[in-house]
Design a protein around this motif. Structure first.
Motif, PDB file in Angstrom:
ATOM      1  N   LEU A   1       0.847  -1.189   0.000  1.00  9.65           N
ATOM      2  CA  LEU A   1       0.000   0.000   0.000  1.00  9.65           C
ATOM      3  C   LEU A   1       0.886   1.243   0.000  1.00  9.65           C
ATOM      4  O   LEU A   1       2.024   1.220   0.468  1.00  9.65           O
ATOM      5  N   GLN A   2       0.358   2.340  -0.487  1.00 18.14           N
ATOM      6  CA  GLN A   2       1.053   3.618  -0.427  1.00 18.14           C
ATOM      7  C   GLN A   2       1.013   4.119   1.025  1.00 18.14           C
ATOM      8  O   GLN A   2       0.044   3.859   1.747  1.00 18.14           O
ATOM      9  N   PRO A   3       2.049   4.835   1.472  1.00 16.25           N
ATOM     10  CA  PRO A   3       2.067   5.297   2.868  1.00 16.25           C
ATOM     11  C   PRO A   3       0.808   6.050   3.297  1.00 16.25           C
ATOM     12  O   PRO A   3       0.365   5.889   4.439  1.00 16.25           O
ATOM     13  N   HIS A   4       0.198   6.821   2.420  1.00 12.39           N
ATOM     14  CA  HIS A   4      -1.013   7.552   2.818  1.00 12.39           C
ATOM     15  C   HIS A   4      -2.203   6.615   3.051  1.00 12.39           C
ATOM     16  O   HIS A   4      -3.210   7.022   3.622  1.00 12.39           O
ATOM     17  N   GLU A   5      -2.072   5.354   2.643  1.00 12.68           N
ATOM     18  CA  GLU A   5      -3.144   4.374   2.852  1.00 12.68           C
ATOM     19  C   GLU A   5      -2.973   3.599   4.166  1.00 12.68           C
ATOM     20  O   GLU A   5      -3.859   2.843   4.547  1.00 12.68           O
ATOM     21  N   TRP A   6      -1.847   3.759   4.821  1.00 16.92           N
ATOM     22  CA  TRP A   6      -1.602   3.063   6.082  1.00 16.92           C
ATOM     23  C   TRP A   6      -2.396   3.717   7.200  1.00 16.92           C
ATOM     24  O   TRP A   6      -2.567   4.930   7.238  1.00 16.92           O
ATOM     25  N   ASP A   7      -2.841   2.901   8.160  1.00 16.87           N
ATOM     26  CA  ASP A   7      -3.476   3.481   9.337  1.00 16.87           C
ATOM     27  C   ASP A   7      -2.383   4.098  10.217  1.00 16.87           C
ATOM     28  O   ASP A   7      -1.194   3.865  10.019  1.00 16.87           O
ATOM     29  N   ASP A   8      -2.786   4.895  11.179  1.00 18.74           N
ATOM     30  CA  ASP A   8      -1.822   5.623  12.008  1.00 18.74           C
ATOM     31  C   ASP A   8      -0.879   4.695  12.768  1.00 18.74           C
ATOM     32  O   ASP A   8       0.313   4.980  12.892  1.00 18.74           O
ATOM     33  N   ASP A   9      -1.394   3.590  13.301  1.00 10.88           N
ATOM     34  CA  ASP A   9      -0.546   2.663  14.054  1.00 10.88           C
ATOM     35  C   ASP A   9       0.503   2.024  13.159  1.00 10.88           C
ATOM     36  O   ASP A   9       1.663   1.874  13.555  1.00 10.88           O
ATOM     37  N   THR A  10       0.118   1.641  11.950  1.00 10.81           N
ATOM     38  CA  THR A  10       1.061   1.032  11.018  1.00 10.81           C
ATOM     39  C   THR A  10       2.120   2.043  10.601  1.00 10.81           C
ATOM     40  O   THR A  10       3.317   1.731  10.577  1.00 10.81           O
ATOM     41  N   ALA A  11       1.702   3.249  10.295  1.00 10.82           N
ATOM     42  CA  ALA A  11       2.652   4.293   9.896  1.00 10.82           C
ATOM     43  C   ALA A  11       3.649   4.584  11.017  1.00 10.82           C
ATOM     44  O   ALA A  11       4.835   4.795  10.755  1.00 10.82           O
ATOM     45  N   ALA A  12       3.191   4.577  12.254  1.00 11.65           N
ATOM     46  CA  ALA A  12       4.076   4.851  13.382  1.00 11.65           C
ATOM     47  C   ALA A  12       5.131   3.769  13.547  1.00 11.65           C
ATOM     48  O   ALA A  12       6.223   4.023  14.054  1.00 11.65           O
ATOM     49  N   ALA A  13       4.826   2.547  13.122  1.00  9.99           N
ATOM     50  CA  ALA A  13       5.752   1.429  13.289  1.00  9.99           C
ATOM     51  C   ALA A  13       6.854   1.410  12.234  1.00  9.99           C
ATOM     52  O   ALA A  13       7.816   0.659  12.354  1.00  9.99           O
ATOM     53  N   VAL A  14       6.735   2.234  11.195  1.00  6.33           N
ATOM     54  CA  VAL A  14       7.727   2.256  10.113  1.00  6.33           C
ATOM     55  C   VAL A  14       8.840   3.234  10.459  1.00  6.33           C
ATOM     56  O   VAL A  14       8.598   4.418  10.687  1.00  6.33           O
ATOM     57  N   ALA A  15      10.073   2.723  10.476  1.00  6.09           N
ATOM     58  CA  ALA A  15      11.231   3.557  10.791  1.00  6.09           C
ATOM     59  C   ALA A  15      11.756   4.268   9.553  1.00  6.09           C
ATOM     60  O   ALA A  15      12.192   5.414   9.630  1.00  6.09           O
ATOM     61  N   SER A  16      11.739   3.579   8.405  1.00  8.26           N
ATOM     62  CA  SER A  16      12.238   4.211   7.180  1.00  8.26           C
ATOM     63  C   SER A  16      11.712   3.483   5.951  1.00  8.26           C
ATOM     64  O   SER A  16      11.315   2.325   6.016  1.00  8.26           O
ATOM     65  N   ILE A  17      11.730   4.217   4.842  1.00 13.46           N
ATOM     66  CA  ILE A  17      11.335   3.664   3.542  1.00 13.46           C
ATOM     67  C   ILE A  17      12.434   4.041   2.559  1.00 13.46           C
ATOM     68  O   ILE A  17      12.874   5.189   2.526  1.00 13.46           O
ATOM     69  N   GLU A  18      12.862   3.055   1.784  1.00 20.21           N
ATOM     70  CA  GLU A  18      13.864   3.307   0.755  1.00 20.21           C
ATOM     71  C   GLU A  18      13.312   2.815  -0.576  1.00 20.21           C
ATOM     72  O   GLU A  18      12.930   1.650  -0.706  1.00 20.21           O
ATOM     73  N   VAL A  19      13.210   3.697  -1.540  1.00 19.81           N
ATOM     74  CA  VAL A  19      12.679   3.348  -2.857  1.00 19.81           C
ATOM     75  C   VAL A  19      13.818   3.471  -3.858  1.00 19.81           C
ATOM     76  O   VAL A  19      14.503   4.490  -3.911  1.00 19.81           O
ATOM     77  N   ASP A  20      14.007   2.412  -4.636  1.00 18.44           N
ATOM     78  CA  ASP A  20      15.102   2.376  -5.598  1.00 18.44           C
ATOM     79  C   ASP A  20      14.548   1.999  -6.968  1.00 18.44           C
ATOM     80  O   ASP A  20      13.896   0.962  -7.101  1.00 18.44           O
ATOM     81  N   GLN A  21      14.771   2.834  -7.964  1.00 16.37           N
ATOM     82  CA  GLN A  21      14.371   2.528  -9.340  1.00 16.37           C
ATOM     83  C   GLN A  21      15.521   1.779 -10.008  1.00 16.37           C
ATOM     84  O   GLN A  21      16.651   2.241  -9.996  1.00 16.37           O
ATOM     85  N   ARG A  22      15.214   0.631 -10.579  1.00 17.60           N
ATOM     86  CA  ARG A  22      16.248  -0.175 -11.232  1.00 17.60           C
ATOM     87  C   ARG A  22      15.815  -0.544 -12.640  1.00 17.60           C
ATOM     88  O   ARG A  22      14.642  -0.533 -12.966  1.00 17.60           O
ATOM     89  N   LYS A  23      16.806  -0.940 -13.424  1.00 15.71           N
ATOM     90  CA  LYS A  23      16.550  -1.359 -14.796  1.00 15.71           C
ATOM     91  C   LYS A  23      17.001  -2.804 -14.928  1.00 15.71           C
ATOM     92  O   LYS A  23      18.072  -3.177 -14.468  1.00 15.71           O
ATOM     93  N   ASP A  24      16.146  -3.608 -15.529  1.00 15.59           N
ATOM     94  CA  ASP A  24      16.520  -4.998 -15.784  1.00 15.59           C
ATOM     95  C   ASP A  24      17.700  -5.038 -16.747  1.00 15.59           C
ATOM     96  O   ASP A  24      17.717  -4.310 -17.735  1.00 15.59           O
ATOM     97  N   PRO A  25      18.664  -5.888 -16.468  1.00 18.28           N
ATOM     98  CA  PRO A  25      19.696  -6.073 -17.490  1.00 18.28           C
ATOM     99  C   PRO A  25      19.082  -6.825 -18.667  1.00 18.28           C
ATOM    100  O   PRO A  25      18.192  -7.644 -18.493  1.00 18.28           O
ATOM    101  N   GLY A  26      19.471  -6.545 -19.810  1.00 21.06           N
ATOM    102  CA  GLY A  26      18.926  -7.226 -20.987  1.00 21.06           C
ATOM    103  C   GLY A  26      18.510  -6.239 -22.043  1.00 21.06           C
ATOM    104  O   GLY A  26      18.588  -5.023 -21.854  1.00 21.06           O
TER     105      GLY A  26
END
Length: 167
Positions: free
Chosen positions: A93-118
């Motif tokens: 789910l997107q962070p804005h879709e998390w309930d408050d308790d779930t959001a509070a339990a998240v310490a960090s988010i790391e998003v990485d865009q990658r490209k498939d080799p090939g």
């Protein structure tokens, strides 16, 4: 009732910084050599205790941080459920879709865009989510609730029963 001396009032202010009486005494101007003894004497002084209590209550009201609120926040971390981060199909789910308790339990988010080799080199996203330490939160709750003391009492009862059986 007499008021605090300047050093005593400064001690009260400094004590609230880190709740370390010896360091507070030093910062308030007491000698480093006698700071430990002075801090012990200050903490047992009824007027200093009263001033500390009033200052702590005022800070709690000002910041809206109470013991109950701290325990509730620790409970949010300790009782969190990682499954709430995903929808029924297992998609994150997107962070804005998390309930408050779930959001509070998240310490960090790391998003990485990658490209498939090939040849096509399709892009995809890797998302890493780190939660706060659940074990640490649960341990703090157990200490708060006195569960370690009860466990130790039960162990002692078992030892006493075994000793009685051996006699």
């Amino acid at each position: 009732m007499a008021s605090l001396t300047g050093k005593q009032a400064r001690f009260v202010d400094e004590y609230l910084v880190d709740l370390n009486a010896t360091r507070a005494a030093i910062r308030a101007g007491y000698s480093e050599k006698t700071a430990q003894e002075q801090s012990s004497r200050l903490l047992s002084n009824v007027m200093v205790q009263d001033a500390l209590s009033k200052a702590q209550k005022a800070r709690s009201a000002r910041t809206q941080i109470t013991q109950d609120r701290v325990v509730q926040e620790i409970a949010r971390l300790g009782l969190s459920d990682i499954r709430k981060l995903f929808d029924d199909a297992g998609r994150l789910l997107q962070p804005h879709e998390w309930d408050d308790d779930t959001a509070a339990a998240v310490a960090s988010i790391e998003v990485d865009q990658r490209k498939d080799p090939g040849p096509d080199g399709d892009r995809y996203t890797v998302t890493k989510i780190k939660a706060w330490d659940k074990n640490s939160a649960l341990e703090k709750l157990m200490k708060h609730l006195g569960l370690y003391e009860r466990d130790n009492e039960q162990k002692q009862i078992i030892v006493n029963i075994r000793d009685d059986l051996d006699d």
